[in-house]
Design an enzyme around this catalytic site. Structure first.
Site, PDB file in Angstrom:
ATOM      1  N   HIS A 133      51.392  64.980  36.107  1.00 24.27           N
ATOM      2  CA  HIS A 133      50.740  66.193  35.592  1.00 24.27           C
ATOM      3  C   HIS A 133      51.398  66.882  34.437  1.00 24.27           C
ATOM      4  CE1 HIS A 133      47.797  69.444  36.813  1.00 24.27           C
ATOM      5  NE2 HIS A 133      48.327  69.991  35.438  1.00 24.27           N
ATOM      6  N   ASN A 181      52.644  72.115  31.567  1.00 24.49           N
ATOM      7  CA  ASN A 181      52.596  72.364  30.204  1.00 24.49           C
ATOM      8  C   ASN A 181      53.965  72.754  29.440  1.00 24.49           C
ATOM      9  OD1 ASN A 181      50.081  73.519  31.557  1.00 24.49           O
ATOM     10  ND2 ASN A 181      49.576  73.462  29.503  1.00 24.49           N
ATOM     11  N   HIS A 204      42.420  70.185  38.733  1.00 23.19           N
ATOM     12  CA  HIS A 204      43.240  71.551  38.562  1.00 23.19           C
ATOM     13  C   HIS A 204      42.383  72.307  39.422  1.00 23.19           C
ATOM     14  CE1 HIS A 204      45.206  69.830  34.947  1.00 23.19           C
ATOM     15  NE2 HIS A 204      45.712  71.004  34.771  1.00 23.19           N
ATOM     16  N   GLU A 216      43.802  77.804  40.356  1.00 29.10           N
ATOM     17  CA  GLU A 216      45.128  78.276  39.990  1.00 29.10           C
ATOM     18  C   GLU A 216      44.958  79.950  39.673  1.00 29.10           C
ATOM     19  OE1 GLU A 216      45.850  76.018  36.238  1.00 29.10           O
ATOM     20  OE2 GLU A 216      47.971  77.074  36.013  1.00 29.10           O
ATOM     21  N   LYS A 259      48.029  69.511  24.550  1.00 31.04           N
ATOM     22  CA  LYS A 259      48.293  71.063  24.441  1.00 31.04           C
ATOM     23  C   LYS A 259      49.584  71.397  23.807  1.00 31.04           C
ATOM     24  CE  LYS A 259      45.190  72.918  27.820  1.00 31.04           C
ATOM     25  NZ  LYS A 259      44.723  72.127  28.758  1.00 31.04           N
ATOM     26  N   HIS A 261      50.337  68.093  30.213  1.00 28.82           N
ATOM     27  CA  HIS A 261      49.251  68.171  28.881  1.00 28.82           C
ATOM     28  C   HIS A 261      49.854  67.882  27.763  1.00 28.82           C
ATOM     29  CE1 HIS A 261      46.523  70.359  31.715  1.00 28.82           C
ATOM     30  NE2 HIS A 261      47.536  70.499  32.398  1.00 28.82           N
TER      31      HIS A 261
HETATM   32 ZN   LIG Z   1      47.779  71.321  34.325  1.00 26.90          ZN
END
Ligand SMILES: [Zn+2]
Length: 447
Positions: free
Chosen positions: A82, A335, A234, A237, A87, A84
């Site tokens: 998992h 991230n 996701h 969260e 980003k 990104h």
């Molecule tokens: Zn994520």
């Protein structure tokens, strides 16, 4: 160029002697484990593959070149399920204004609209892959922001990078958009087309409590069934206990008799339920065959943050309870240097170290190395990855640490990483390489 602390014999065939491996990751019998769950072994490498894993000091083996690991922990190259990539590393031009979840969401949206050209996305994704590779990652699953014009920009770049990185890192991608967009027929059609053209038979979105949640999930599940996709969400969260979309996903999976794989990330609010509600949801998650990945560093950064107030909660899901119930559990990076998490470098040894501290994985069994290796490899359908297996690739991380306290006390920055039995350059790319991207530095003379 650095290849870490280990100086391997200049030969395709050699042995690693007196290596300590997590017993839970070794696919070989006749091995005893110590109180840390580690087993002392000799590993024979032949032509890039692991030929055998035997108890250290086993007699009758042929001589030949060898490297004495001196009791240091050896791991397979790890699996990050998992992240990104798209980003990553936008922080210098788009910091999170207040460290909050909404601050992250709005900052990324603005940056995507302004700056995410194919060149920009490609440069940052490739940078992230080079970090992950140098740290010892064998495979990763990235989410791809999939809204509007970005669909046509990011997915072709992802496909190019997957091909370029083949043999070094196995890359999978899953689309990311808010669950309400599942109600938009045109949007779903566009994302499905991108996944079919450039993806990995993976579909998914971000779930939260909208009035049409069940109808939207029905569309997501029907889309996955019609196209033979696995699913990746996701989920919840947030610190709001009213967020129970995980339960709705489980019910949808059961309702649709979904037979593909489902991975649910975050599930933060599960940890804030009343015990009987938590147990009920976990039972449904188990019945639905959902696996759960916790993102401890990102969760601790974003969750329970309020100005002038000391956080009271670490932000992570009920991972121990899920594992005890039999749900496959794992941890991952999430991230890197973007508004959702200001730090990070796609280093799974950091994730395991921080995850151990944040989630208190210590004193809770000795098989947690699975959470960054065997378990994510299984959910990603990567047979033979995330384990040390005779016949498997000699893709290894060697460290000087002889037990978990030595391992977690230091970043293991001097680790050696072997790919196909050869030590790779573990020099990390310089953040300055991204300074030239649009908006990244404030102008002449900026630091
Ligand atoms: Zn994520």
């Amino acid at each position: 160029m650095t290849t870490g602390f280990a100086t391997l014999p200049p030969s395709a065939d050699f042995r690693l002697t007196r290596a300590r491996a997590p017993r839970c990751l070794v696919e070989a019998g006749g091995l005893a484990a110590d109180r840390d769950g580690l087993t002392l072994v000799d590993i024979a490498v032949e032509a890039g593959r692991i030929a055998s894993i035997l108890p250290a000091g086993t007699e009758g083996l042929p001589g030949g070149p060898a490297f004495d690991c001196d009791g240091g922990i050896v791991l397979p190259r790890l699996v990050d399920c998992h992240v990104h990539l798209d980003k990553g590393h936008i922080w210098p031009r788009r910091p999170n204004p207040d460290g909050s979840f909404m601050g992250a969401l709005n900052s990324v949206m603005a940056d995507r609209e302004a700056n995410w050209s194919a060149g920009d996305v490609r440069a940052r994704m490739d940078f992230g892959l080079r970090c992950a590779f140098a740290h010892g990652t064998a495979a990763l699953r990235t989410h791809i922001d999939s809204l509007g014009k970005q669909i046509g920009i990011s997915w072709p770049v992802l496909a190019e990078l997957r091909a370029e990185w083949a043999g070094r890192i196995a890359i999978q991608a899953s689309p990311l958009f808010g669950i309400q967009f599942a109600l938009d027929e045109g949007h779903v059609r566009d994302v499905v087309a991108a996944v079919k053209a450039h993806g990995d038979r993976l579909f998914g979105c971000v779930t939260y409590m909208i009035p049409e949640l069940d109808a939207a999930l029905d569309i997501v599940f029907r889309t996955a069934i019609e196209n033979g996709f696995d699913l990746d969400f996701h989920v919840d969260e947030t610190n709001d206990p009213a967020a129970r979309s995980l339960e709705h996903i489980a019910e949808a999976a059961i309702r649709h008799r979904f037979s593909g794989k489902i991975l649910a990330g975050h599930c933060c609010s599960l940890a804030l339920q009343e015990p009987e509600v938590e147990a009920r949801i976990i039972a449904k998650v188990l019945e639905a065959g959902i696996a759960v990945v916790s993102l401890p560093m990102c969760n601790m950064y974003l969750q329970d943050r309020a100005p002038g107030r000391t956080p009271r909660w670490r932000g992570v899901t009920a991972l121990h309870e899920l594992k005890a119930a039999g749900v496959p559990v794992m941890i991952a990076s999430d991230n890197t240097r973007d508004p959702f998490y200001a730090y990070g470098d796609l280093d799974l040894i950091e994730v395991l170290r921080e995850g151990t501290r944040i989630l208190q994985l210590d004193h809770a069994g000795t098989d947690w190395a699975n959470a960054v290796a065997r378990t994510p490899a299984a959910i990603m359908g990567l047979e033979g990855r995330g384990t040390l297996s005779p016949g498997g690739p000699a893709d290894l991380i060697l460290t000087r640490a002889r037990d978990w306290t030595e391992f977690f006390a230091r970043p293991q920055a001097d680790r050696s990483v072997l790919v196909g039995g050869r030590a790779i350059d573990t020099t990390l790319p310089d953040h300055r390489e991204l300074d030239h991207l649009k908006g990244m530095r404030a102008g002449p003379g900026a630091p």
